[in-house]
Design an enzyme around this catalytic site. Structure first.
Site, PDB file in Angstrom:
ATOM      1  N   ASP A   1      67.618 136.641 -33.540  1.00  0.00           N
ATOM      2  CA  ASP A   1      68.884 135.910 -33.507  1.00  0.00           C
ATOM      3  C   ASP A   1      68.978 135.168 -34.842  1.00  0.00           C
ATOM      4  O   ASP A   1      68.376 134.111 -35.023  1.00  0.00           O
ATOM      5  CB  ASP A   1      68.875 134.932 -32.326  1.00  0.00           C
TER       6      ASP A   1
ATOM      7  N   GLN B   1      71.728 131.296 -37.184  1.00  0.00           N
ATOM      8  CA  GLN B   1      71.628 130.049 -37.957  1.00  0.00           C
ATOM      9  C   GLN B   1      70.914 130.233 -39.292  1.00  0.00           C
ATOM     10  O   GLN B   1      70.761 129.280 -40.037  1.00  0.00           O
ATOM     11  CB  GLN B   1      70.896 128.974 -37.133  1.00  0.00           C
TER      12      GLN B   1
ATOM     13  N   HIS C   1      68.345 129.475 -28.465  1.00  0.00           N
ATOM     14  CA  HIS C   1      69.690 129.121 -27.991  1.00  0.00           C
ATOM     15  C   HIS C   1      69.918 129.883 -26.683  1.00  0.00           C
ATOM     16  O   HIS C   1      69.374 130.982 -26.505  1.00  0.00           O
ATOM     17  CB  HIS C   1      70.687 129.575 -29.061  1.00  0.00           C
TER      18      HIS C   1
ATOM     19  N   LYS D   1      80.011 131.063 -38.051  1.00  0.00           N
ATOM     20  CA  LYS D   1      78.950 130.189 -38.564  1.00  0.00           C
ATOM     21  C   LYS D   1      78.775 130.397 -40.067  1.00  0.00           C
ATOM     22  O   LYS D   1      78.051 129.665 -40.719  1.00  0.00           O
ATOM     23  CB  LYS D   1      77.614 130.496 -37.883  1.00  0.00           C
TER      24      LYS D   1
ATOM     25  N   CYS E   1      73.062 123.818 -26.461  1.00  0.00           N
ATOM     26  CA  CYS E   1      72.796 125.126 -25.840  1.00  0.00           C
ATOM     27  C   CYS E   1      71.320 125.495 -25.961  1.00  0.00           C
ATOM     28  O   CYS E   1      70.976 126.672 -26.170  1.00  0.00           O
ATOM     29  CB  CYS E   1      73.671 126.237 -26.431  1.00  0.00           C
TER      30      CYS E   1
HETATM   31  N1  PLP Z   1      72.296 131.657 -31.590  1.00  0.00           N
HETATM   32  C1  PLP Z   1      72.205 130.473 -32.212  1.00  0.00           C
HETATM   33  C2  PLP Z   1      70.908 130.074 -32.839  1.00  0.00           C
HETATM   34  C3  PLP Z   1      73.312 129.619 -32.258  1.00  0.00           C
HETATM   35  O1  PLP Z   1      73.205 128.438 -32.886  1.00  0.00           O
HETATM   36  C4  PLP Z   1      74.514 130.035 -31.646  1.00  0.00           C
HETATM   37  C5  PLP Z   1      75.691 129.145 -31.657  1.00  0.00           C
HETATM   38  O2  PLP Z   1      75.568 127.933 -31.722  1.00  0.00           O
HETATM   39  C6  PLP Z   1      74.550 131.280 -31.011  1.00  0.00           C
HETATM   40  C7  PLP Z   1      73.425 132.069 -31.004  1.00  0.00           C
HETATM   41  C8  PLP Z   1      75.778 131.780 -30.319  1.00  0.00           C
HETATM   42  O3  PLP Z   1      76.792 132.004 -31.234  1.00  0.00           O
HETATM   43  P1  PLP Z   1      78.281 132.298 -30.678  1.00  0.00           P
HETATM   44  O4  PLP Z   1      78.608 131.155 -29.773  1.00  0.00           O
HETATM   45  O5  PLP Z   1      79.084 132.312 -31.920  1.00  0.00           O
HETATM   46  O6  PLP Z   1      78.242 133.591 -29.983  1.00  0.00           O
END
Ligand code: PLP
Length: 414
Positions: free
Chosen positions: A201, A204, A124, A227, A370
């Site tokens: 990260d 998800q 992402h 999430k 993203c």
């Molecule tokens: N990492 C992953 C895999 C995501 O799917 C997302 C959000 O869609 C993020 C990071 C970023 O999360 P946030 O926008 O809540 O900071």
């Protein structure tokens, strides 16, 4: 596995799921973007503001003490949930994005020109753009790990790219597009042989499956409250205490210091060092309630049921003429995958597909989610994505498939 009767009971806790789109009941399949909130979370946050609101950590009065206790109890709860070694390894942030920016900025001073940061093409933008920036600032090199034909991380590519210069390895625990769930403990064990700092990260993965930072052998993990059925504007950074202690602050201001002189300051120890300014107690309390909610259902149950829904949807989408899937391969029940179904429709733009599905009450996402470099790597500009939660029913999967099959007809195309 969760029964449909149990799922219907769970759904009663989510008032928003009774929304209608025109005369059609909403089928909410945009859970990877954000999850809906159970009554318990909404009430916990409201209750905090109704009964305990004050600026924590700074006051000697009753409400300030209550706010402090609620906030610090949630830190203990998150530490337990993630299997942290110490409570003060949990830093509350605004979200996964802020947690990753914090890491990039505070680890940057360790990087020398020529050092390497290794991420994957699955990432992402939150786990990509901060590293691009820091690599450029420090004269370091940002390298990518690519995929095999099943859309898994390519182990041989990893072995070829890890070297003495690799200072940071930052990998997703579950792709928000393909659903790939790499065996991170294997990846991190190898990175440790080269002394790299290992970050995941886990945004998800944490809402969908049991997660244990000790088993992973990670140094840092990040996630977002929204999430996992909690409020927006709250996130978590977990880090090994020794590392957090060796890192400079990210933001400067109130509440992150031991003492201050006119020209210098002595910074507090973690986690306070990284929580400058007034913190989001209401959001953190909501996150605590969300963790109680998912723990009560059980993350093993959630994982099993959501993979069942995902496999139903994947098999059905694969049968629709003109639909192409971009999901990690493998459909056996034991196969680990995220609860996402990424697809495109031949000759129809993903935004048009999502718009027509919305007219049928079905909420999916269209775009690059993203993850623009990943889409380019897959040879497309954008995709549609249906993503599942434990509150989705088998009947909703059927409604999604029915609506998706009818898209060309509803657009008057065939
Ligand atoms: N990492 C992953 C895999 C995501 O799917 C997302 C959000 O869609 C993020 C990071 C970023 O999360 P946030 O926008 O809540 O900071």
């Amino acid at each position: 596995m969760l029964s449909q009767a149990e799922v219907r009971e769970i759904r009663k806790e989510f008032p928003i799921l009774t929304t209608k789109v025109g005369d059609k009941p909403l089928v909410y399949l945009d859970n990877a973007a954000t999850t809906q909130k159970p009554r318990q979370v909404i009430e916990a946050e409201a209750n905090y503001y109704l009964t305990a609101n004050a600026n924590p950590h700074r006051g000697a009065h009753k409400l300030a003490n209550m706010a402090t206790e609620l906030y610090e109890n949630c830190r203990r709860q998150v530490a337990k949930f993630l299997h942290a070694y110490r409570v003060n390894e949990i830093v509350f942030t605004k979200g996964a994005t802020e947690s990753l920016n914090l890491l990039a900025y505070t680890l940057a001073p360790r990087l020398e020109p020529g050092d390497e940061i290794l991420i994957s093409i699955l990432e992402h933008h939150a786990n990509l753009i901060p590293w691009q920036y820091i690599a450029r600032e420090r004269g370091a090199k940002l390298r990518y790990l690519y995929l095999d034909e099943k859309l898994e991380l390519d182990w041989s590519d990893y072995l070829a790219k890890l070297n003495e210069q690799t200072k940071i390895v930052s990998l997703t625990a579950c792709s928000n597009v393909t659903g790939t769930r790499p065996d991170l403990s294997k990846y991190f064990a190898k990175a440790k042989e080269f002394g790299a700092v290992c970050i995941t990260d886990s945004t998800q993965l944490i809402p969908h499956a049991p997660f244990d930072v000790r088993e992973l052998g990670a140094d840092f993990a990040v996630c977002s409250s929204h999430k996992i059925y909690g409020p927006m504007g709250t996130g978590v950074l977990w880090g090994r205490y020794e590392l957090l202690e060796s890192m400079p602050p990210y933001h400067y201001g109130g509440d992150m210091i031991e003492s201050v002189d006119e020209q210098s300051a002595c910074f507090a120890r973690p986690a306070s060092r990284f929580e400058a300014g007034t913190v989001n107690v209401g959001g953190v309390v909501g996150l605590g309630a969300a963790l109680d909610f998912v723990s009560e259902i059980g993350l093993e149950n959630i994982d099993e049921y959501e993979r069942h829904l995902t496999e139903l949807a994947l098999e059905a989408v694969a049968q629709i003429k003109g639909c192409q899937l971009f999901s990690v391969a493998g459909t056996s029940p034991a196969y680990l995958r995220g609860a996402v179904v990424p697809f495109s429709y031949e000759g129809i733009h993903p935004h048009d597909v999502a718009t027509v599905l919305n007219e049928q009450g079905v909420a999916v996402r269209a775009g690059h989610h993203c993850a623009e470099p990943l889409h380019r790597h897959l040879g497309v500009n954008s995709t549609c994505r249906a993503s599942f939660s434990f509150y989705n029913t088998e009947e909703e999967v059927e409604r999604f498939i029915e609506a998706l099959t009818a898209v060309p007809k509803l657009m008057g195309l065939r």
